[in-house]
Motif scaffolding. Sequence first.
Motif, mmCIF file in Angstrom:
data_model
loop_
_atom_site.group_PDB
_atom_site.id
_atom_site.type_symbol
_atom_site.label_atom_id
_atom_site.label_comp_id
_atom_site.label_asym_id
_atom_site.label_seq_id
_atom_site.Cartn_x
_atom_site.Cartn_y
_atom_site.Cartn_z
ATOM 1 N N VAL A 17 35.481 3.862 27.548
ATOM 2 C CA VAL A 17 34.700 3.116 28.544
ATOM 3 C C VAL A 17 34.261 1.775 27.973
ATOM 4 N N ARG A 21 35.205 -2.096 29.279
ATOM 5 C CA ARG A 21 34.172 -2.989 29.792
ATOM 6 C C ARG A 21 33.992 -4.225 28.912
ATOM 7 N N TYR A 122 25.071 3.028 37.236
ATOM 8 C CA TYR A 122 26.174 3.135 36.274
ATOM 9 C C TYR A 122 27.067 4.325 36.594
ATOM 10 N N MET A 126 31.188 3.746 37.791
ATOM 11 C CA MET A 126 32.360 4.284 37.102
ATOM 12 C C MET A 126 33.214 5.171 37.996
ATOM 13 N N GLU A 522 28.921 3.075 29.917
ATOM 14 C CA GLU A 522 28.860 2.033 30.956
ATOM 15 C C GLU A 522 27.601 1.188 30.772
#
Length: 544
Positions: A17, A21, A122, A126, A522
């Motif tokens: 993740v 990002r 968050y 996702m 996230e």
Amino acid sequence: METYDYIIVGAGSAGCVLARRLSDDPSLSVLLLEAGPPADKFWVRAPAGMAKLYFHKQLNWNYFTEPMPLLHDRRMYWPRGKGLGGSSAINGMVYIRGHRKDFDTWRGLGNPGWGFEDVLPYFKRMEHNDRGEDAYRGVGGPLWISDPVVRHPASADFIEAAARVGIPRTEDLNGEVHDGVGFMQHNIRKGRRQSAYTAYVAPVRGRTNLTVRTGAFVQRIVFDGLEASGVELIEEGRQRTIHAAREVIVCAGALNSPQILMLSGVGPGDELQRHGIRQIIQSPGVGRNLQDHFYVHTSYRATRASSYNHEITGLRKYWQGLRYLLSGTGYLALGSSQVAAFVKSRPEEDYADLQISFRPMSFTYHGDGVVEVDPAPSMAASVYRLRPAGTGTVSLRSADPRQSPAFQPQFLTHPEDVKAVIAGIRQIRRILASEPLASRVLGEHMPGPHAVTDDEILEYLRTHGNSAHHAAGTCKMGQDAMAVVDERLRVRGLRRLRVVDASVMPHVTSGNTNAPTMMIAEKGADLIRQDALVYRASVDGGPN
């Protein structure tokens, strides 16, 4: 000098993740390091392949705990993912966020920004939930969330039976009403597992600012004073050091992140001294506060129509395999459990402290790690305490990074945990004895009719209880003396070093931990971007 802006240690649920990002910004260079191999295998992609991966020699760390005196000195097997996607590439794909009060408790322990209303965006960011978007569900995110492609009649009857004994129904276990009984959702897209790697990294693997390396075993973090400057690793049999211009981010999971910190000189002073490791900073909480869900399995002999054991054993398993290959549906496209009930072990509990999971099939777990579907028609239910009172430790076995850590989970050491799980066994029995499910039951196989009293049930727990593989908390965030990271996931007392994974949870969440781990990453990515540290002054020329 090989240098990147950000070095991420571990390509598991959190690391993948973060890599996605952070690399969304083309001006940043990101290195994602994974000790294991690529995980592009049929049994990784096929949801039912989880049983094949349970003791996989290449894709699993294959850990064992230390002997546990209260569990007849058993060394419990603890599988952990080793490869791109980490444990999200080998788990049961259950998507459960946890109760909103879990996160509000995190905030109340001195972690502003981690309450439920803070983290809900968050979770939604996702997700791509195939039920569509609402106040609690997200669409358009990388991670596909789906309902079971087969809703077995026995699973529907479990929900009805649970409702008849007073457990309320809920249509969305991740929605407004968490406590109750209902069908679970899974990280599955069109019959294929959605690991963190598949969802987040694979679609952007061609980015020029993202480098992914497998077979890269990080031995320790390198420091310049109290500032993390890079990592030392073994790759293709050679030791090398790679530098971080901005930050090193440890995402190795609740069992390996504390090991890496301690090997690097960050941890309890006596632990470091015992193994001759030079101390960078005293951090007494590293490896402490180990929490996991103690899990116990029950099974019931059932009518043939109440179980799909016969569909995935014998000759019929080949038909199911063909069905899966042609359409991506059928029993090979299902996650580990169909239904969950979140219930209280006693009325005084503030909210559900037990998770009961049901599946219209059963398996036998062998001590060598092999999981085998039972040949006779059977149904199974399991229970674990969501908020364990007992905590354990992760410690070093030696200063050799190749030696696995020593795990002491301390299961069944707290009387409240014992009482709660026993109450869970009794609740399973009440549900299975209620219609319409009772008509499907031919007899209780495990624990069996001989386990009636609390002492007899406790003996069953000691002999057959296992880990739900939801380890958390070993580098917890907070403000107290045992907190390892602050609310921005920065390692206390050090610069340019963070931990971002399940180890930062002050308390393990109420349910399966994969979804909240990805949420932590996230949010962690936003925290890292907001802090936007400049290049280290000692790095010439910036990142490559």
